[in-house]
Design a protein around this motif. Structure first.
Motif, PDB file in Angstrom:
ATOM      1  N   LEU A   1      42.240  38.284  45.224  1.00  0.00           N
ATOM      2  CA  LEU A   1      43.627  38.659  45.626  1.00  0.00           C
ATOM      3  C   LEU A   1      43.377  39.793  46.162  1.00  0.00           C
ATOM      4  O   LEU A   1      43.450  41.107  47.126  1.00  0.00           O
ATOM      5  CB  LEU A   1      44.745  38.685  44.505  1.00  0.00           C
ATOM      6  CG  LEU A   1      46.302  37.485  44.663  1.00  0.00           C
ATOM      7  CD1 LEU A   1      44.901  36.058  44.889  1.00  0.00           C
ATOM      8  CD2 LEU A   1      46.729  38.200  43.706  1.00  0.00           C
ATOM      9  N   LYS A   2      42.145  40.649  45.805  1.00  0.00           N
ATOM     10  CA  LYS A   2      41.819  41.832  45.499  1.00  0.00           C
ATOM     11  C   LYS A   2      41.377  42.062  47.179  1.00  0.00           C
ATOM     12  O   LYS A   2      40.997  41.447  47.940  1.00  0.00           O
ATOM     13  CB  LYS A   2      40.670  42.361  44.861  1.00  0.00           C
ATOM     14  CG  LYS A   2      40.354  42.492  43.533  1.00  0.00           C
ATOM     15  CD  LYS A   2      39.622  43.191  42.438  1.00  0.00           C
ATOM     16  CE  LYS A   2      39.847  43.396  41.171  1.00  0.00           C
ATOM     17  NZ  LYS A   2      38.535  43.616  40.819  1.00  0.00           N
TER      18      LYS A   2
ATOM     19  N   PHE B   1      50.148  41.598  49.613  1.00  0.00           N
ATOM     20  CA  PHE B   1      51.081  40.941  48.179  1.00  0.00           C
ATOM     21  C   PHE B   1      52.271  41.159  48.462  1.00  0.00           C
ATOM     22  O   PHE B   1      52.837  42.415  48.297  1.00  0.00           O
ATOM     23  CB  PHE B   1      50.208  40.860  46.943  1.00  0.00           C
ATOM     24  CG  PHE B   1      50.714  40.021  46.110  1.00  0.00           C
ATOM     25  CD1 PHE B   1      50.873  38.995  45.340  1.00  0.00           C
ATOM     26  CD2 PHE B   1      52.176  40.274  44.801  1.00  0.00           C
ATOM     27  CE1 PHE B   1      51.427  38.093  44.071  1.00  0.00           C
ATOM     28  CE2 PHE B   1      52.615  40.203  44.003  1.00  0.00           C
ATOM     29  CZ  PHE B   1      52.488  38.925  44.324  1.00  0.00           C
ATOM     30  N   LEU B   2      52.862  40.349  48.436  1.00  0.00           N
ATOM     31  CA  LEU B   2      54.633  40.301  48.854  1.00  0.00           C
ATOM     32  C   LEU B   2      55.340  40.039  47.600  1.00  0.00           C
ATOM     33  O   LEU B   2      55.435  38.948  47.331  1.00  0.00           O
ATOM     34  CB  LEU B   2      54.765  39.585  50.093  1.00  0.00           C
ATOM     35  CG  LEU B   2      56.204  39.396  50.202  1.00  0.00           C
ATOM     36  CD1 LEU B   2      56.748  40.461  50.589  1.00  0.00           C
ATOM     37  CD2 LEU B   2      56.564  39.273  51.640  1.00  0.00           C
ATOM     38  N   GLY B   3      55.422  41.070  46.683  1.00  0.00           N
ATOM     39  CA  GLY B   3      55.779  40.852  45.563  1.00  0.00           C
ATOM     40  C   GLY B   3      57.520  40.508  45.194  1.00  0.00           C
ATOM     41  O   GLY B   3      57.910  41.038  46.776  1.00  0.00           O
ATOM     42  N   GLN B   4      58.026  40.448  44.130  1.00  0.00           N
ATOM     43  CA  GLN B   4      59.227  40.874  44.275  1.00  0.00           C
ATOM     44  C   GLN B   4      60.676  42.133  44.071  1.00  0.00           C
ATOM     45  O   GLN B   4      59.471  43.386  44.236  1.00  0.00           O
ATOM     46  CB  GLN B   4      59.632  39.987  42.976  1.00  0.00           C
ATOM     47  CG  GLN B   4      59.954  38.626  42.924  1.00  0.00           C
ATOM     48  CD  GLN B   4      60.530  37.440  44.001  1.00  0.00           C
ATOM     49  OE1 GLN B   4      61.244  38.134  43.219  1.00  0.00           O
ATOM     50  NE2 GLN B   4      59.776  36.728  44.824  1.00  0.00           N
TER      51      GLN B   4
ATOM     52  N   ASP C   1      44.893  46.167  39.246  1.00  0.00           N
ATOM     53  CA  ASP C   1      45.459  47.067  39.617  1.00  0.00           C
ATOM     54  C   ASP C   1      46.241  46.686  40.951  1.00  0.00           C
ATOM     55  O   ASP C   1      46.184  46.820  41.793  1.00  0.00           O
ATOM     56  CB  ASP C   1      44.821  48.335  40.090  1.00  0.00           C
ATOM     57  CG  ASP C   1      46.000  49.254  39.106  1.00  0.00           C
ATOM     58  OD1 ASP C   1      46.735  49.287  39.530  1.00  0.00           O
ATOM     59  OD2 ASP C   1      45.286  50.192  39.416  1.00  0.00           O
ATOM     60  N   PRO C   2      47.520  45.829  40.237  1.00  0.00           N
ATOM     61  CA  PRO C   2      48.456  45.954  41.648  1.00  0.00           C
ATOM     62  C   PRO C   2      48.660  47.223  42.180  1.00  0.00           C
ATOM     63  O   PRO C   2      49.133  46.946  43.440  1.00  0.00           O
ATOM     64  CB  PRO C   2      49.872  46.228  40.713  1.00  0.00           C
ATOM     65  CG  PRO C   2      49.683  45.606  39.377  1.00  0.00           C
ATOM     66  CD  PRO C   2      48.253  46.247  38.862  1.00  0.00           C
TER      67      PRO C   2
ATOM     68  N   LEU D   1      44.739  45.906  45.762  1.00  0.00           N
ATOM     69  CA  LEU D   1      45.632  45.422  47.042  1.00  0.00           C
ATOM     70  C   LEU D   1      46.615  46.005  47.343  1.00  0.00           C
ATOM     71  O   LEU D   1      47.587  46.948  46.693  1.00  0.00           O
ATOM     72  CB  LEU D   1      46.239  43.516  46.657  1.00  0.00           C
ATOM     73  CG  LEU D   1      46.907  43.784  44.934  1.00  0.00           C
ATOM     74  CD1 LEU D   1      48.517  44.046  45.096  1.00  0.00           C
ATOM     75  CD2 LEU D   1      46.877  42.244  44.921  1.00  0.00           C
ATOM     76  N   GLU D   2      47.738  46.105  48.445  1.00  0.00           N
ATOM     77  CA  GLU D   2      48.619  46.319  48.685  1.00  0.00           C
ATOM     78  C   GLU D   2      49.984  45.463  48.295  1.00  0.00           C
ATOM     79  O   GLU D   2      50.105  44.279  48.808  1.00  0.00           O
ATOM     80  CB  GLU D   2      48.823  46.326  50.621  1.00  0.00           C
ATOM     81  CG  GLU D   2      49.834  47.595  51.220  1.00  0.00           C
ATOM     82  CD  GLU D   2      49.454  46.992  52.645  1.00  0.00           C
ATOM     83  OE1 GLU D   2      50.645  47.397  53.770  1.00  0.00           O
ATOM     84  OE2 GLU D   2      48.785  46.766  53.484  1.00  0.00           O
ATOM     85  N   LEU D   3      50.383  46.592  47.456  1.00  0.00           N
ATOM     86  CA  LEU D   3      51.910  44.844  47.019  1.00  0.00           C
ATOM     87  C   LEU D   3      53.221  45.887  47.902  1.00  0.00           C
ATOM     88  O   LEU D   3      53.778  47.356  47.804  1.00  0.00           O
ATOM     89  CB  LEU D   3      51.590  46.084  45.808  1.00  0.00           C
ATOM     90  CG  LEU D   3      52.949  45.811  44.892  1.00  0.00           C
ATOM     91  CD1 LEU D   3      53.001  44.051  44.985  1.00  0.00           C
ATOM     92  CD2 LEU D   3      53.065  45.700  43.019  1.00  0.00           C
TER      93      LEU D   3
END
Length: 325
Positions: A125-126, A130-133, A153-154, A158-160
């Motif tokens: 994932l690094k 990342f498409l989070g909630q 580290d979110p 990565l691009e959160l």
């Protein structure tokens, strides 16, 4: 004498009708998900009706909207993440929101990759998107908790993305946003079936037990409608026992009306997946250990406004009474 006897009969009939009258309960669910299978079973199998309840279900799509409906008395009971009751308490209220029955005991989301991954490692994932909630909600907090557990580290690694409305996250991923997405079922399995994504990990398995979604109501409602809430819990307990002993396919056939876009086969797979990872609450009792784990996850995500004692926002008396019958 005849007049008096007739009068007494009328009074008796009126009292009987009042006692047997169907009680309406307005219920709001935070989203529509197979994660809430037990609730739909209680509705479809007529367990609420057996208890003399007419449960009106509405989907409010998001914790903030669900809590607004509950606070404004637009609904009587809400099925939503326990963290919302803590947010309300921290803002100050004379009528706190009380968690009285737990429906799910793990996170219900899955990590979905845009590309097929044969040997997944969280390190992958690094450097990705990342498409989070929604920020502040349990799915996002659990998501970040799991990422940190695996040394990610979110905010840095990565691009959160977490500014997309809850109801549009799946569509955003389908239209090309993100390398990975955190999705509920049955959407995750539907995406996999359609080749839009691939389930590669379970956030529920990674995070452990937590009071993820519970039934809650205002403290005044619980006090003034204790008998109604007891009937409500009894119906859910019947559904819970039925789900425990039934196969995924049997359950899927019952809840399919709530998921018209999903076929029985897909629903059965999803239900078995949730059963196998222990997502459906076993006893509906929100434990002190689960409550503390919830606050630890919130604190890790930087979203815990203040620590709240278990006894202030949790009441298990009704659940314990029903289970002891």
């Amino acid at each position: 004498m005849i007049f008096i006897a007739s009068f007494l009969l009328l009074i008796g009939a009126a009292c009987s009708n009042k006692k047997d009258a169907v009680q309406k309960v307005r219920l709001a669910e935070v989203t529509r998900s197979v994660f809430y299978t037990t609730q739909y079973v209680a509705l479809e199998k007529g367990f609420f009706k057996e208890e003399g309840l007419d449960v009106e279900l509405k989907t409010t799509w998001g914790g903030d909207k669900t809590m607004t409906a509950l606070l404004s008395d637009a609904v009587d009971i809400a099925l939503v993440g326990s963290e919302t009751s803590i947010y309300v308490y921290a803002q100050g209220t004379s009528d706190p929101i009380i968690n009285f029955a737990q429906l799910t005991q793990t996170d219900g989301t899955f990590l979905v990759s845009r590309e097929k991954v044969d040997h997944f490692d969280w390190e992958m994932l690094k450097g990705t998107t990342f498409l989070g909630q929604r920020k502040g909600g349990m799915p996002q907090m659990v998501g970040e908790f799991v990422l940190k557990k695996h040394g990610i580290d979110p905010q840095q690694d990565l691009e959160l993305i977490q500014n997309i409305d809850f109801g549009n996250i799946a569509n955003s991923f389908a239209s090309g946003t993100g390398d990975y997405v955190q999705l509920f079922e049955p959407t995750a399995s539907v995406f996999e079936k359609e080749g839009k994504g691939y389930i590669i990990a379970s956030f529920g398995e990674e995070s452990g037990h937590v009071p993820y979604t519970t039934f809650m109501a205002k403290e005044t409602y619980l006090k003034e409608n204790e008998e109604t809430v007891e009937k409500f819990v009894r119906a859910l307990y019947k559904a819970q026992k039925w789900v425990e002993k039934s196969s995924g396919e049997e359950i899927a056939e019952v809840v399919q009306p709530y998921f018209e876009d999903s076929d029985i086969e897909t629903l059965a797979v999803v239900i078995d997946r949730y059963k196998n990872q222990g997502s459906f609450a076993e006893k509906m009792t929100l434990t002190k250990e689960g409550w503390e784990n919830l606050q630890a996850i919130m604190e890790e995500a930087g979203e815990l406004p203040e620590r709240v004692d278990y006894d202030k926002l949790v009441n298990t008396n009704i659940v314990e009474k029903v289970m002891a019958e």
